[in-house]
Each structure stands twice: as structure tokens, then as C-alpha cells.
Write a protein that holds these residues in place. Structure first.
Motif, short mmCIF file in Angstrom:
data_model
loop_
_atom_site.label_atom_id
_atom_site.label_comp_id
_atom_site.label_asym_id
_atom_site.label_seq_id
_atom_site.Cartn_x
_atom_site.Cartn_y
_atom_site.Cartn_z
N GLU A 55 26.96 -2.80 69.99
CA GLU A 55 27.61 -2.24 68.84
C GLU A 55 26.94 -1.95 68.32
OE1 GLU A 55 27.22 -6.62 67.32
OE2 GLU A 55 25.14 -6.75 68.08
N LEU A 56 25.53 -1.07 68.32
CA LEU A 56 25.06 -0.12 67.50
C LEU A 56 25.09 1.26 67.88
CD1 LEU A 56 21.73 -2.30 67.58
CD2 LEU A 56 22.99 -2.15 65.41
N ALA A 92 18.49 1.62 67.20
CA ALA A 92 18.83 1.72 66.65
C ALA A 92 18.85 0.03 65.55
CB ALA A 92 20.59 1.44 67.11
N ASP A 93 18.46 -0.73 65.89
CA ASP A 93 18.23 -2.29 64.65
C ASP A 93 16.79 -1.36 63.81
OD1 ASP A 93 19.33 -4.47 64.53
OD2 ASP A 93 17.11 -5.03 64.74
N LEU A 110 20.41 0.75 61.73
CA LEU A 110 21.74 1.57 61.93
C LEU A 110 22.36 -0.72 61.76
CD1 LEU A 110 21.78 3.99 64.42
CD2 LEU A 110 21.63 4.11 61.64
N VAL A 111 23.35 -0.82 61.67
CA VAL A 111 24.20 -1.27 61.90
C VAL A 111 24.99 -1.94 62.47
CG1 VAL A 111 25.32 -3.16 60.13
CG2 VAL A 111 23.97 -2.45 59.48
N ALA A 112 25.28 -2.84 63.34
CA ALA A 112 26.17 -3.09 65.09
C ALA A 112 27.78 -2.94 63.96
CB ALA A 112 26.63 -4.51 64.66
N THR A 113 28.51 -2.05 65.00
CA THR A 113 29.81 -1.68 63.89
C THR A 113 30.94 -1.30 64.98
OG1 THR A 113 28.60 -0.42 62.06
CG2 THR A 113 31.02 0.31 63.06
N THR A 164 31.77 -1.33 70.68
CA THR A 164 31.64 -2.41 70.68
C THR A 164 32.35 -2.90 72.09
OG1 THR A 164 31.56 -2.85 68.28
CG2 THR A 164 31.24 -4.88 69.61
#
Length: 559
Positions: free
Chosen positions: A401-402, A418-419, A423-426, A389
């Protein structure tokens, strides 16, 4: 610490912020072109439901120690998962329906004053059980012998103290049937910065040396200083990851090292116990953070996928115009060519050409660990990597962030949204693939720099597939074996290796997607000593374990 005012930040502080994942506002790349078919990936985060709950506790400057390592410690053909980076390492046992902490590991926290930086599963004595190597900072390695699914600390001669051992890989480089070991080291951002960070004309790098050890099938390891893998020109570099794989199809494992702030390096195995060092071209002088190997082109030689940093050049030019005095020196001189994205390195003699831009894999943000895997089982390898990120001056709008995910079709890679695919922000670091529930779809786990790790179940529509585990004998390791699976006239090539991408070890299960084919017409397995076995009409929809004596175990998917 959050960056809030562009006026208050000098170049030195900005450099510090970049290391920690903070940078000026640069827009991410635009959406990639959609693939020409309806192929789409589909993931669901399932941490709680599968019992995989783990989180990083460190964060801060530097790259963290957040790692994920797949192994089958109890030999049941179900993949287990070691996580590090939290309060202590945890080995999650695969129950078939999910994970639960195994309790098989001894308490290693009291045996080392440094934190565990990395790890590696390996069968050092060819007894069929996977042992575990833990690599702490500022200390000697911890070797855990696997005895019937329980682990005990054992002295195997690894008595060198490492400063920052970020990875390791193992293979039989001298052909004696025993696994040898290569350990990579990085520098310490809390102590210094890479030589190239401060001066493009530097003469001596300031990393820590990598190390090669000869193994003796259970009697321990001995470090060798005469094999030609010494630091070489300009001293020890800031190495981030390595692969120990046959790169030039001469049946001898070579070594690829991805370096930060220096060209990548390949050590070609000469067959006499020594290696020839080849520094790859200037197109690899970036921030190499993964070393994924796969035969994407089907020419029997693996390509190397090395993640790097990508920032759009036009946005940097715009920042130059707006804030030339502050940013020009920092962005152009300290990062410069290192903003051009990932490498996909294709063999050209003893050297490699970069084709990442040509095939659509270059623009991946701030990439870390990666996976090249057939995520939809259509017979073509897809790509995935975690991203760091990047927090901008607008804290509500972070960049990259994805994670990044691509599907391959006919040699071209198409990035997914990605969203939209779950997939989750990590703030991601390690990545590993693992079909934990043996349903024929490769799931993914991602380690976070500071926060909960993510486990993604793969819900994408799948073609048919076969999964293969290659084992050796008491006299011959299986690491370095290769399989060739032919279905509907197309041959799929996979490598069996034990190595750590950036703080990530993938499953030894070789997943071969075959699309609509209902059987693998021929499955050919080649062991490192040249032994070959071929099997005809192998049914899809199963996981098989193969030794030189034949197919030993078969488990149908979902059994």
C-alpha cells in the motif's frame, strides 16, 4: 466487494478480484539493505498547503484513468500540473508558492461520451507554447490549441476513434523538424481478458492497435500504416506505456512499448521512414506498466525501467501446499513468471538484458508508474514507483500500500522504508516529478486509483544542482535533444522527451544534481538536427532555458 472467505472463492472469481486489486494473503518482500552512507530521502505530503486537492471518482475493475501530466502552459518556467480521473480534468497553475485551478481549459465533458483516459502536452507547431492532447475512451482525440495561455478545440486530423488509449509519446522520427505522434492502446477488462490470461498457447492477441501519426508543424497529423509499427506477430497487444526516444545512439528516435501479458517491443528507426520491430526477450513477458528511460550507466544509451508485479516465490509455494486445488492453476499458470518483479533493461546490441535483480530494483510489489530522478541531487539517479494496494483476507493488513523508493549509490539501488520517509498509503497509479517551488529538490505527485491524489514535497538534504529547459526553433523541435553536464570531472547525461509513462508525463525541466560541485564546467546541448552548443562555467542553483541561440532565461532557485 471484499474477499472474506477462501472457501467461497472459485478460480474465476479470484481472477476478477486480482484485476481489481484483491488477492490472497502473500507477504511482501523483506526490508532492503540500507545504503552504505547516511543518504536518506524525506518527503512530506502537502496537498492542502500547496493547493493541490484532487481525487479519483471511478475506481472499480480495470486500471482506472487516474493521471498526472506536467507542462508549462503559460511559458513562465514554472511547471503546471494537469490532473485527470476526477469529475473533470483540472489544470493547476503554478503560482510559485503553490497551485490554483487555472480555468484555462474549455469544458470538454460535453464534447465526448467517453471519459478522458490519458493526455499529452506537446508543441505541435513549434511556436513555443505547449498544446494539449486529450485522449478519451471510445471516441476521437480532443486537441486543444494553446493561444497565449488559453485553449481552444482544434481539428488537427486525429479522427480515429480509440477504444482505450492509455498513453502517447511524441518525437520527430522522420527528421523534418516536426513532431510526430505515437498512441498506445490497452484492452478492456470490462469486455474481455488478455489472450494469455486464459491460454498460454494462444495464437492471436485481443488488444487494440497502437497508432503512428506524421506531424507537419501545425498543419495537422496524418496516420501512417506503412512505417512498420503495425501489430506484427500475434496481433495487437495490451500495451500500457511507451517511450519515443533514441535507444541505440544513432540520432533517430525509436519506440519502446511495454505490454501486458506479452513481451515488450522495440521499434528501431531505420532512417527511411520505417521501423524494424524487435520483440524483447521472454524476461519481459510480464505486466509492463512503465517505460522510464535514463542513462544510468553513463554509456550514452538509455536503460529502460519497466515496473511489473513481484510476489515472493516462497509464499506462493506455501499457498500451493495449503490450497493446491484452488491456487495452483491460477497463480502458476495465469501469473507464473509474471511474479518476478521489475525489469531494468540494459542494451545488448539490438536486444536488452534484465539486471533489475542485480542492482536491487526487482522487488517492488505491484508497480505502476515510475520516476528515475536524482532525488537528493548527488549526481546519481534514484528510483520511485507507485504501487497498487493488494487487499488480503485480513483487510486490516493490506500489502504494497506504500510507494517504493530507492536511492542509488555507485550503481546499486537501496530501498527506503516508505513509511519512515513520509510516504502515505495510496492505491497508486500515475507518478510525476516536479520541482514546483524551484528550490532545487524534485517533488513528487502520485495519482490514486480511488481517492485523493498525493503531492509530496521533497525535504531531503540536497547537493547542488542545475536545471535546464531545452527549446527549439520554428523549424526544429527540441524534443529529442540531449544534454551533457560535466562537473568535478563527471558527465551527467539527460534526455529531453515528451512521453507518457503510465498515465504520467514528467516535467521538461532536466534536473542535474552535481553534489558538492559549485559550477557545471561544461554544459553541452545537442538538438535533434545535430546543432550543438556548449557553455562553460554555468553556475548551479538556477533554472536556465536554452535555445540554439544561447541561454535565453535564468531563474535562480527560490526567485
Amino acid at each position: 466487494m471484499r474477499a472474506r472467505s477462501i472457501v467461497a472463492i472459485g478460480a474465476v472469481l479470484l481472477a476478477t478480484l486480482l484485476v481489481a486489486g484483491y488477492v490472497v494473503a502473500i507477504a511482501p518482500a523483506g526490508d532492503a539493505e540500507s545504503p552504505p552512507s547516511d543518504t536518506a530521502l524525506d518527503f512530506e505530503e502537502v496537498n492542502e498547503s500547496v493547493g493541490f486537492e484532487y481525487a479519483s471518482i471511478e475506481g472499480g475493475a480495470g486500471n482506472g484513468n487516474d493521471g498526472l501530466y506536467v507542462g508549462d502552459y503559460d511559458g513562465d518556467l514554472r511547471e503546471d500540473l494537469l490532473a485527470i480521473g476526477g469529475a473533470e480534468p483540472v489544470l493547476f497553475e503554478n503560482t510559485g508558492e503553490g497551485f490554483e485551478p487555472s480555468g484555462a481549459l474549455p469544458n470538454v465533458s460535453s464534447t465526448t461520451e467517453g471519459r478522458i483516459q490519458s493526455a499529452l502536452w506537446l508543441d505541435h507547431d513549434n511556436d513555443g507554447s505547449e498544446d494539449l492532447l486529450l485522449l478519451p475512451r471510445d471516441d476521437t482525440p480532443i486537441f486543444l490549441e494553446n493561444d497565449g495561455g488559453r485553449f481552444a478545440v482544434r481539428d488537427v486530423g486525429l479522427d480515429d476513434e480509440f477504444v482505450n488509449p492509455v498513453g502517447a509519446a511524441t518525437a520527430d522520427y522522420d527528421g523534418d523538424g516536426c513532431l510526430d505522434l505515437f498512441v498506445t492502446q490497452y484492452g478492456r477488462w470490462d469486455d474481455t481478458t488478455p489472450a494469455a490470461w486464459n491460454d498460454d498457447q494462444w495464437t492471436e492477441d485481443n488488444g487494440h492497435p497502437n497508432a503512428l501519426y506524421r506531424g507537419s508543424c501545425g498543419d495537422g497529423f496524418e496516420r501512417t500504416h506503412s512505417a512498420g509499427v503495425a501489430p506484427g506477430d500475434r496481433g495487437p497487444h495490451w500495451s500500457l506505456t511507451t517511450s519515443f526516444v533514441d535507444l541505440n545512439d544513432d540520432d533517430r528516435p525509436d519506440i519502446h512499448v511495454a505490454n501486458d501479458y506479452f513481451n515488450d517491443t522495440v521499434y528501431y528507426n531505420q532512417g527511411d521512414g520505417t521501423f524494424e520491430r524487435v520483440r524483447l526477450g521472454s524476461h519481459t513477458d510480464r505486466n509492463g506498466m512503465s517505460s522510464e528511460v535514463a542513462d544510468i550507466r553513463g554509456d550514452d544509451r538509455p536503460e529502460l525501467f519497466v515496473t511489473n508485479i513481484f510476489f515472493p516465490r516462497d509464499r506462493i509455494d506455501e499457498l500451493d501446499r495449503l490450497h493446491r486445488q484452488l491456487f495452483n492453476n491460477f497463480l502458476r499458470n495465469r501469473l507464473g513468471k509474471r511474479l518476478e518483479g521489475n525489469n531494468l533493461l540494459v542494451a545488448n546490441g539490438s536486444r536488452y538484458d534484465d539486471v533489475a535483480s542485480e542492482v536491487g530494483l526487482a522487488e517492488g510489489g505491484w508497480g505502476w508508474a515510475a520516476a528515475l530522478a536524482d532525488l537528493d541531487s548527488d549526481g546519481e539517479l534514484d528510483a520511485f514507483h507507485s504501487t497498487q494496494t493488494v487487499v488480503t483476507f485480513d483487510e486490516e493488513d493490506p500489502l504494497y500500500e506504500l510507494p517504493m523508493a530507492w536511492v542509488q549509490q555507485d550503481g546499486e539501488f537501496y530501498r527506503q522504508d516508505a513509511d519512515e520517509i513520509g510516504l502515505v498509503a495510496t492505491d497508486g497509479r500515475a507518478v510525476t516529478r516536479i520541482d514546483y517551488d524551484r528550490d532545487g529538490a524534485l517533488d513528487l505527485a502520485v495519482a490514486a486509483y480511488d481517492g485523493p491524489y498525493r503531492f509530496y514535497e521533497n525535504n531531503a538534504s540536497q547537493g547542488n544542482s542545475l536545471q535546464v529547459v531545452v527549446d527549439g526553433t520554428a523549424e526544429q523541435t527540441a524534443v529529442g535533444a540531449e544534454i551533457y553536464a560535466t562537473a568535478d570531472g563527471e558527465t551527467h547525461h539527460r534526455f529531453a522527451n515528451d512521453r507518457v509513462d503510465f498515465q504520467s508525463q514528467e516535467s521538461r525541466v532536466l534536473h542535474v544534481g552535481v553534489g558538492d560541485a559549485e559550477a557545471v564546467e561544461e554544459l553541452r546541448v545537442v538538438w535533434p538536427d545535430g546543432t550543438e552548443r556548449s557553455f562553460e562555467d554555468v553556475a548551479v542553483g538556477q533554472r536556465v532555458r536554452i535555445t540554439p541561440d544561447g541561454i535565453q532565461d535564468r531563474l535562480a532557485y527560490d526567485d
